[in-house]
Design a protein around this motif. Structure first.
Motif, PDB file in Angstrom:
ATOM      1  N   GLU A  61       4.880 -16.510 -33.407  1.00 39.15           N
ATOM      2  CA  GLU A  61       4.139 -18.029 -32.934  1.00 39.15           C
ATOM      3  C   GLU A  61       3.485 -18.354 -34.167  1.00 39.15           C
ATOM      4  OE1 GLU A  61       1.694 -18.502 -29.583  1.00 39.15           O
ATOM      5  OE2 GLU A  61       2.854 -17.120 -28.447  1.00 39.15           O
ATOM      6  N   ILE A  62       3.506 -19.741 -34.446  1.00 34.61           N
ATOM      7  CA  ILE A  62       3.010 -20.369 -35.417  1.00 34.61           C
ATOM      8  C   ILE A  62       1.628 -20.440 -35.003  1.00 34.61           C
ATOM      9  CG2 ILE A  62       2.797 -22.183 -37.157  1.00 34.61           C
ATOM     10  CD1 ILE A  62       5.799 -22.748 -36.664  1.00 34.61           C
ATOM     11  N   ALA A  63       0.625 -19.802 -36.045  1.00 32.16           N
ATOM     12  CA  ALA A  63      -0.842 -20.216 -35.548  1.00 32.16           C
ATOM     13  C   ALA A  63      -1.089 -21.550 -36.005  1.00 32.16           C
ATOM     14  CB  ALA A  63      -1.697 -19.018 -36.523  1.00 32.16           C
ATOM     15  N   LEU A  64      -1.839 -22.258 -35.034  1.00 32.86           N
ATOM     16  CA  LEU A  64      -2.540 -23.334 -35.336  1.00 32.86           C
ATOM     17  C   LEU A  64      -3.927 -23.277 -36.054  1.00 32.86           C
ATOM     18  CD1 LEU A  64      -2.097 -24.979 -31.592  1.00 32.86           C
ATOM     19  CD2 LEU A  64      -0.570 -25.523 -33.731  1.00 32.86           C
ATOM     20  N   ALA A  65      -3.899 -24.247 -37.008  1.00 32.41           N
ATOM     21  CA  ALA A  65      -5.125 -24.418 -37.648  1.00 32.41           C
ATOM     22  C   ALA A  65      -6.175 -24.636 -36.663  1.00 32.41           C
ATOM     23  CB  ALA A  65      -5.182 -25.623 -38.710  1.00 32.41           C
ATOM     24  N   PRO A  66      -7.377 -23.884 -36.934  1.00 36.88           N
ATOM     25  CA  PRO A  66      -8.559 -24.081 -36.257  1.00 36.88           C
ATOM     26  C   PRO A  66      -9.160 -25.807 -36.108  1.00 36.88           C
ATOM     27  CG  PRO A  66      -9.147 -23.104 -38.183  1.00 36.88           C
ATOM     28  CD  PRO A  66      -7.828 -23.175 -38.308  1.00 36.88           C
ATOM     29  N   GLU A  67      -9.835 -25.910 -35.267  1.00 38.06           N
ATOM     30  CA  GLU A  67     -10.409 -27.152 -35.471  1.00 38.06           C
ATOM     31  C   GLU A  67     -11.149 -27.656 -36.655  1.00 38.06           C
ATOM     32  OE1 GLU A  67      -9.969 -29.854 -32.890  1.00 38.06           O
ATOM     33  OE2 GLU A  67      -8.314 -28.458 -32.188  1.00 38.06           O
ATOM     34  N   GLU A 116     -15.240 -32.921 -40.747  1.00 35.52           N
ATOM     35  CA  GLU A 116     -15.203 -34.153 -40.051  1.00 35.52           C
ATOM     36  C   GLU A 116     -15.879 -35.173 -40.629  1.00 35.52           C
ATOM     37  OE1 GLU A 116     -13.550 -35.259 -37.307  1.00 35.52           O
ATOM     38  OE2 GLU A 116     -12.568 -33.423 -36.925  1.00 35.52           O
ATOM     39  N   LEU A 117     -17.250 -34.919 -41.395  1.00 38.93           N
ATOM     40  CA  LEU A 117     -18.074 -35.731 -42.291  1.00 38.93           C
ATOM     41  C   LEU A 117     -17.231 -36.067 -43.453  1.00 38.93           C
ATOM     42  CD1 LEU A 117     -20.628 -37.134 -42.540  1.00 38.93           C
ATOM     43  CD2 LEU A 117     -21.484 -35.175 -43.362  1.00 38.93           C
ATOM     44  N   GLY A 118     -16.367 -35.023 -43.952  1.00 41.20           N
ATOM     45  CA  GLY A 118     -15.859 -35.532 -45.324  1.00 41.20           C
ATOM     46  C   GLY A 118     -14.545 -36.642 -44.938  1.00 41.20           C
ATOM     47  N   LEU A 123     -14.833 -38.720 -42.330  1.00 47.86           N
ATOM     48  CA  LEU A 123     -15.507 -39.944 -42.185  1.00 47.86           C
ATOM     49  C   LEU A 123     -15.784 -40.636 -43.441  1.00 47.86           C
ATOM     50  CD1 LEU A 123     -16.624 -41.921 -40.149  1.00 47.86           C
ATOM     51  CD2 LEU A 123     -18.623 -40.684 -39.989  1.00 47.86           C
ATOM     52  N   ILE A 124     -16.334 -40.029 -44.162  1.00 43.52           N
ATOM     53  CA  ILE A 124     -16.909 -40.616 -45.714  1.00 43.52           C
ATOM     54  C   ILE A 124     -15.703 -41.284 -46.414  1.00 43.52           C
ATOM     55  CG2 ILE A 124     -17.715 -40.055 -48.078  1.00 43.52           C
ATOM     56  CD1 ILE A 124     -19.424 -38.258 -46.521  1.00 43.52           C
ATOM     57  N   LYS A 125     -14.326 -40.465 -46.337  1.00 43.87           N
ATOM     58  CA  LYS A 125     -13.291 -41.091 -46.943  1.00 43.87           C
ATOM     59  C   LYS A 125     -12.527 -41.945 -46.094  1.00 43.87           C
ATOM     60  CE  LYS A 125      -9.754 -41.193 -49.728  1.00 43.87           C
ATOM     61  NZ  LYS A 125     -10.076 -41.825 -50.942  1.00 43.87           N
ATOM     62  N   GLU A 126     -12.848 -42.329 -45.017  1.00 45.99           N
ATOM     63  CA  GLU A 126     -12.339 -43.431 -44.163  1.00 45.99           C
ATOM     64  C   GLU A 126     -13.477 -44.547 -44.292  1.00 45.99           C
ATOM     65  OE1 GLU A 126     -10.665 -41.160 -40.217  1.00 45.99           O
ATOM     66  OE2 GLU A 126     -12.672 -41.999 -40.202  1.00 45.99           O
ATOM     67  N   THR A 127     -14.566 -44.309 -44.643  1.00 47.75           N
ATOM     68  CA  THR A 127     -15.509 -45.436 -45.046  1.00 47.75           C
ATOM     69  C   THR A 127     -15.229 -46.132 -46.322  1.00 47.75           C
ATOM     70  OG1 THR A 127     -17.205 -44.216 -43.445  1.00 47.75           O
ATOM     71  CG2 THR A 127     -17.980 -46.114 -45.030  1.00 47.75           C
ATOM     72  N   GLN A 128     -14.911 -45.118 -47.172  1.00 46.18           N
ATOM     73  CA  GLN A 128     -14.733 -45.571 -48.402  1.00 46.18           C
ATOM     74  C   GLN A 128     -13.413 -46.410 -48.435  1.00 46.18           C
ATOM     75  OE1 GLN A 128     -11.814 -44.390 -50.684  1.00 46.18           O
ATOM     76  NE2 GLN A 128     -12.578 -45.847 -52.375  1.00 46.18           N
ATOM     77  N   ALA A 129     -12.434 -45.970 -47.772  1.00 47.03           N
ATOM     78  CA  ALA A 129     -11.038 -46.774 -47.824  1.00 47.03           C
ATOM     79  C   ALA A 129     -11.407 -47.919 -47.324  1.00 47.03           C
ATOM     80  CB  ALA A 129      -9.985 -45.832 -47.034  1.00 47.03           C
ATOM     81  N   ALA A 130     -12.014 -48.142 -45.969  1.00 47.33           N
ATOM     82  CA  ALA A 130     -12.375 -49.447 -45.419  1.00 47.33           C
ATOM     83  C   ALA A 130     -13.073 -50.387 -46.271  1.00 47.33           C
ATOM     84  CB  ALA A 130     -13.070 -49.181 -44.033  1.00 47.33           C
ATOM     85  N   LEU A 131     -14.347 -49.844 -47.050  1.00 45.75           N
ATOM     86  CA  LEU A 131     -15.086 -50.528 -48.132  1.00 45.75           C
ATOM     87  C   LEU A 131     -14.227 -51.245 -49.235  1.00 45.75           C
ATOM     88  CD1 LEU A 131     -17.654 -51.554 -49.150  1.00 45.75           C
ATOM     89  CD2 LEU A 131     -18.096 -49.202 -49.933  1.00 45.75           C
ATOM     90  N   ASN A 132     -13.337 -50.361 -49.700  1.00 48.50           N
ATOM     91  CA  ASN A 132     -12.372 -50.806 -50.730  1.00 48.50           C
ATOM     92  C   ASN A 132     -11.377 -51.690 -50.264  1.00 48.50           C
ATOM     93  OD1 ASN A 132     -11.764 -50.078 -53.579  1.00 48.50           O
ATOM     94  ND2 ASN A 132      -9.564 -49.777 -52.730  1.00 48.50           N
ATOM     95  N   GLN A 133     -10.697 -51.958 -49.077  1.00 49.94           N
ATOM     96  CA  GLN A 133     -10.175 -52.756 -48.357  1.00 49.94           C
ATOM     97  C   GLN A 133     -10.677 -54.160 -48.262  1.00 49.94           C
ATOM     98  OE1 GLN A 133      -8.187 -51.716 -44.972  1.00 49.94           O
ATOM     99  NE2 GLN A 133      -7.262 -53.703 -44.441  1.00 49.94           N
ATOM    100  N   ARG A 134     -12.006 -54.106 -47.766  1.00 46.88           N
ATOM    101  CA  ARG A 134     -12.870 -55.087 -47.703  1.00 46.88           C
ATOM    102  C   ARG A 134     -13.324 -55.688 -48.908  1.00 46.88           C
ATOM    103  NH1 ARG A 134     -15.856 -56.360 -43.069  1.00 46.88           N
ATOM    104  NH2 ARG A 134     -15.917 -58.328 -44.113  1.00 46.88           N
ATOM    105  N   MET A 135     -13.523 -54.986 -49.760  1.00 48.36           N
ATOM    106  CA  MET A 135     -13.906 -55.397 -51.219  1.00 48.36           C
ATOM    107  C   MET A 135     -12.571 -56.233 -51.836  1.00 48.36           C
ATOM    108  SD  MET A 135     -16.267 -52.438 -52.660  1.00 48.36           S
ATOM    109  CE  MET A 135     -16.314 -53.084 -54.383  1.00 48.36           C
ATOM    110  N   ALA A 136     -11.558 -55.520 -51.571  1.00 52.25           N
ATOM    111  CA  ALA A 136     -10.294 -56.196 -52.075  1.00 52.25           C
ATOM    112  C   ALA A 136     -10.070 -57.567 -51.520  1.00 52.25           C
ATOM    113  CB  ALA A 136      -9.134 -55.284 -52.098  1.00 52.25           C
TER     114      ALA A 136
END
Length: 152
Positions: free
Chosen positions: A3-9, A15-17, A19-32
């Protein structure tokens, strides 16, 4: 068959990392979006803003602060120079780098760009009270410093 072991949650820190990356991407898009009508990319805006804030900055440091390679920075500066937004010294200074300054036209354009970007940043933090904004800034500084102050 194995069986292929699933990566842990994801951990809360992961999760915070994300979220920070998603926020940065959204900020960059809105600035553009708000900079496009002014004829600027986010990188060009960051370059002009950094040149305004740090007169005499070296090309290497400018590239680091704008998050581009030195080669990309050189291309970016050539484009800004052709548009009449910056002037570069004819003679190289220390370390063979030519000093770069904003033109009066760039100063006017930068004022409009800063206002547009400030609206985006304001929208991003509109639901936060001043204490929450201050706390968020302190926490993000601590996260950044933990990554930049620690070895690899």
């Amino acid at each position: 068959m194995d069986e292929i072991a699933l990566a842990p949650e994801r951990t809360p820190a992961e999760e915070l990392g994300v979220l920070i990356k998603e926020t940065q991407a959204a900020l960059n898009q809105r600035m553009a979006e708000v900079l496009r009508p002014l004829g600027l990319s986010v990188a060009q805006y960051a370059c002009l803003q950094t040149l305004h804030d740090s007169p005499g900055i070296t090309g290497s440091e400018l590239a680091r602060r704008v998050f581009v390679s030195r080669q990309s920075m050189n291309v970016l500066l050539q484009g800004l120079e052709k548009r009449g937004l910056i002037e570069r010294a004819e003679e190289p200074g220390p370390r063979r780098e030519r000093s770069t300054t904003l033109t009066p036209h760039a100063a006017v354009l930068l004022q409009s760009a800063r206002a547009a970007v400030a609206e985006v940043a304001g929208a991003m933090t509109a639901t936060l009270d001043p204490h929450e904004r201050d706390r968020l800034q302190a926490l993000l500084v601590a996260c950044r410093d933990a990554l930049t102050d620690s070895p690899g």
